[in-house]
Write a protein that holds these residues in place. Structure first.
Motif, short mmCIF file in Angstrom:
data_model
loop_
_atom_site.label_atom_id
_atom_site.label_comp_id
_atom_site.label_asym_id
_atom_site.label_seq_id
_atom_site.Cartn_x
_atom_site.Cartn_y
_atom_site.Cartn_z
N HIS A 45 -19.22 -0.85 33.16
CA HIS A 45 -18.27 0.45 33.30
C HIS A 45 -19.03 1.67 32.75
N LEU A 46 -20.42 1.60 32.21
CA LEU A 46 -21.28 2.71 31.96
C LEU A 46 -21.30 3.62 33.07
N LYS A 47 -21.49 4.73 32.58
CA LYS A 47 -21.75 5.66 33.87
C LYS A 47 -23.09 5.90 34.34
N THR A 48 -22.94 6.06 35.67
CA THR A 48 -24.25 6.02 36.40
C THR A 48 -25.23 7.14 35.86
N GLY A 49 -26.65 6.87 35.58
CA GLY A 49 -27.38 7.80 35.18
C GLY A 49 -27.51 7.88 33.56
N THR A 50 -26.68 7.20 32.73
CA THR A 50 -26.68 6.93 31.39
C THR A 50 -27.69 6.16 30.93
N VAL A 51 -28.46 6.30 29.89
CA VAL A 51 -29.71 5.46 29.57
C VAL A 51 -28.59 4.38 28.53
N GLN A 52 -29.12 3.10 28.61
CA GLN A 52 -28.30 1.89 27.82
C GLN A 52 -29.44 1.29 27.13
N THR A 53 -29.48 1.11 25.79
CA THR A 53 -30.24 0.29 25.09
C THR A 53 -29.72 -1.01 25.22
N VAL A 54 -30.77 -2.09 25.54
CA VAL A 54 -30.51 -3.56 25.59
C VAL A 54 -31.00 -4.28 24.53
N ASN A 55 -29.97 -4.91 23.67
CA ASN A 55 -30.26 -5.90 22.76
C ASN A 55 -30.66 -7.24 23.20
N LEU A 56 -32.02 -7.36 22.89
CA LEU A 56 -32.48 -8.62 23.21
C LEU A 56 -32.44 -9.86 22.14
N PRO A 57 -32.47 -11.10 22.27
CA PRO A 57 -32.63 -12.07 21.27
C PRO A 57 -33.71 -11.98 20.36
N ALA A 58 -33.41 -12.56 19.29
CA ALA A 58 -34.69 -12.00 18.10
C ALA A 58 -36.01 -12.68 18.41
N ASN A 59 -36.10 -13.68 19.38
CA ASN A 59 -37.45 -14.34 19.69
C ASN A 59 -38.29 -13.16 20.66
N PHE A 60 -37.72 -12.12 21.17
CA PHE A 60 -38.41 -11.25 21.66
C PHE A 60 -38.84 -10.00 20.98
N SER A 61 -39.17 -10.43 19.49
CA SER A 61 -39.44 -9.47 18.64
C SER A 61 -40.29 -8.30 18.88
N GLY A 62 -39.63 -7.14 18.64
CA GLY A 62 -40.40 -5.90 19.02
C GLY A 62 -40.51 -5.28 20.41
N ILE A 63 -39.71 -5.93 21.17
CA ILE A 63 -39.60 -5.23 22.58
C ILE A 63 -38.27 -4.53 22.78
N LYS A 64 -38.54 -3.24 23.10
CA LYS A 64 -37.41 -2.35 23.34
C LYS A 64 -37.00 -2.15 24.71
N VAL A 65 -35.90 -2.31 25.04
CA VAL A 65 -35.61 -2.09 26.58
C VAL A 65 -34.38 -1.11 26.68
N GLU A 66 -34.68 -0.12 27.62
CA GLU A 66 -33.67 0.87 28.06
C GLU A 66 -33.27 0.65 29.75
N THR A 67 -32.08 0.64 30.02
CA THR A 67 -31.74 0.67 31.27
C THR A 67 -30.72 1.81 31.78
N ALA A 68 -30.87 2.20 33.02
CA ALA A 68 -29.93 3.07 33.48
C ALA A 68 -29.64 2.95 35.11
N ARG A 69 -28.49 3.16 35.45
CA ARG A 69 -28.05 2.68 36.75
C ARG A 69 -28.07 3.99 37.55
N PHE A 70 -28.74 4.07 38.76
CA PHE A 70 -28.47 5.28 39.66
C PHE A 70 -28.25 5.10 40.87
N ARG A 71 -27.67 6.06 41.67
CA ARG A 71 -27.53 6.00 43.02
C ARG A 71 -29.01 6.46 43.81
N CYS A 72 -29.50 5.62 44.67
CA CYS A 72 -30.64 5.99 45.11
C CYS A 72 -30.86 7.15 45.52
#
Ligand SMILES: *[C@@H]1O[C@H](CO)[C@@H](O)[C@H](O)[C@H]1NC(C)=O
Ligand SMILES: *[C@@H]1O[C@H](CO)[C@@H](O)[C@H](O)[C@H]1NC(C)=O
Ligand SMILES: *[C@@H]1O[C@H](CO)[C@@H](O)[C@H](O)[C@H]1NC(C)=O
Ligand SMILES: *[C@@H]1O[C@H](CO)[C@@H](O)[C@H](O)[C@H]1NC(C)=O
Ligand SMILES: *[C@@H]1O[C@H](CO)[C@@H](O)[C@H](O)[C@H]1NC(C)=O
Length: 312
Positions: free
Chosen positions: A50-77
């Protein structure tokens, strides 16, 4: 001797503890490619459609991916191509192409942090170099109409040399020692073909790229420093503690043999002294009583001999 041994045991157990710790970190995911897929699966699980396209979203990963930070955003090509975008450290200029692109694309930025960036040493030949930043990844997946149904496949982000993707490492660089000493780290691009490509920065802590992938800053190590530091360091520790244990053992043997020698010498001296005293006593007694002794001692023949000319 006992304290030498206990010291050696303490050192050895400490070394084995260190090496199991290193193994624990190294076991499990070792492939950079597999890590990308696991991160992708976690993004799909937690993706908020439901997130707006183009909005950068932080993804919460399980604890065993310690220290990894992930952001995603959806775009129309189309809009990504027309307007470009910024996803954290990555600046995509206007004219960027997504290939292939049906309609929407999910752009993923990974910051692997200090723990997970180190697997790039195992996946790429970095001998002679050291990472001074975490590995940053820029990847894209097709994001059709419903990301959570079906597995998204990877798509390419491609630009031309004259309009490259900019990567600003200023906020993530971990080791500024080198830049303070006037060394400018090199830009490394970790290719899907297993090769590392090195380039100069275009401005302070800024690198450019013409396609998606993983990137990091590297400095050249002085030639005497081996790169497989972790392994050789603990090998060195084991080697030197074995050497120390052997040395301690030999030193202990030497000390014991010296001690035995000193004790033996003292005992011999004591025996000699006692023998001399006894002899002296016997002679004086013999002298006193002027009688031959029947005891079998070294001096007896002489005494007897002395007395033979005067038989009683
Ligand atoms: C984290 O744990 C999950 C489930 O226990 C596993 O599927 C995944 O591979 C692990 N991730 C890492 C990076 O070890
Ligand atoms: C690295 O991993 C260890 C455990 O494996 C964890 O305690 C530590 O917090 C991690 N470091 C970062 C920066 O996440
Ligand atoms: C790694 O690269 C260096 C040069 O950067 C080269 O000398 C060395 O042979 C390479 N090692 C392997 C295992 O390919
Ligand atoms: C990179 O980021 C730093 C810190 O946010 C900023 O000061 C600098 O101007 C940026 N460089 C470019 C070329 O955008
Ligand atoms: C930073 O880099 C220098 C070499 O330029 C190295 O000697 C030092 O250990 C590094 N520090 C950290 C925390 O990695």
């Amino acid at each position: 001797m006992g304290s030498f041994f206990s010291l050696t045991l303490i050192i050895l157990s400490w070394v084995s503890l260190l090496s199991t710790e290193a193994e624990a970190e190294a076991e499990g995911i070792r492939s950079a490619r597999l890590l990308d897929l696991l991160i992708r699966d976690n993004i799909v699980k937690s993706f908020d459609k439901h997130l707006k396209t183009g909005t950068v979203q932080t993804v919460n990963l399980p604890a065993n991916f310690s220290g990894i930070k992930v952001e995603t955003a959806r775009f129309r090509c189309g809009s990504l191509h027309r307007y470009g975008a910024q996803v954290k450290e990555f600046y995509l200029g206007k004219g960027v192409n997504v290939q292939p692109c049906a309609e929407r694309v999910m752009v993923v930025r990974q910051n692997l942090g200090s723990n997970w960036s180190s697997i790039y040493y195992a996946n790429y030949n970095l001998s002679g170099y050291q990472l001074v930043s975490p590995v940053l990844g820029l990847l894209a997946y097709n994001a059709g109409t419903d990301v959570s149904s079906g597995t998204p496949f990877e798509v390419g982000i491609l630009t031309r040399e004259n309009n490259p993707i900019k990567i600003n490492f200023s906020n993530v660089i971990t080791n500024t020692t080198s830049s303070r000493r006037g060394i400018r780290p090199l830009c490394a691009s970790f290719g899907g073909d297993g090769k590392v490509r090195l380039k100069n920065q275009v401005s302070h802590n800024v690198c450019v790229a013409t396609r998606h992938g993983h990137f990091g800053l590297l400095i050249e190590l002085p030639p005497s420093m081996p790169v497989r530091k972790r392994i050789s360091r603990w090998k060195l520790a084991v080697g030197s503690s074995i050497g120390a244990a052997l040395g301690a053992f030999l030193l202990g043997l030497l000390l014991v043999s010296m001690l035995v020698k000193v004790k033996k010498k003292a005992r011999m001296e004591e025996l000699e002294r006692r023998a001399y005293e006894e002899e002296a006593l016997q002679v004086s007694m013999v002298g006193h009583f002027r009688a031959p002794t029947a005891s079998v001692t070294r001096t007896t023949p002489t005494i007897e001999h002395e007395y033979t000319p005067y038989p009683s």
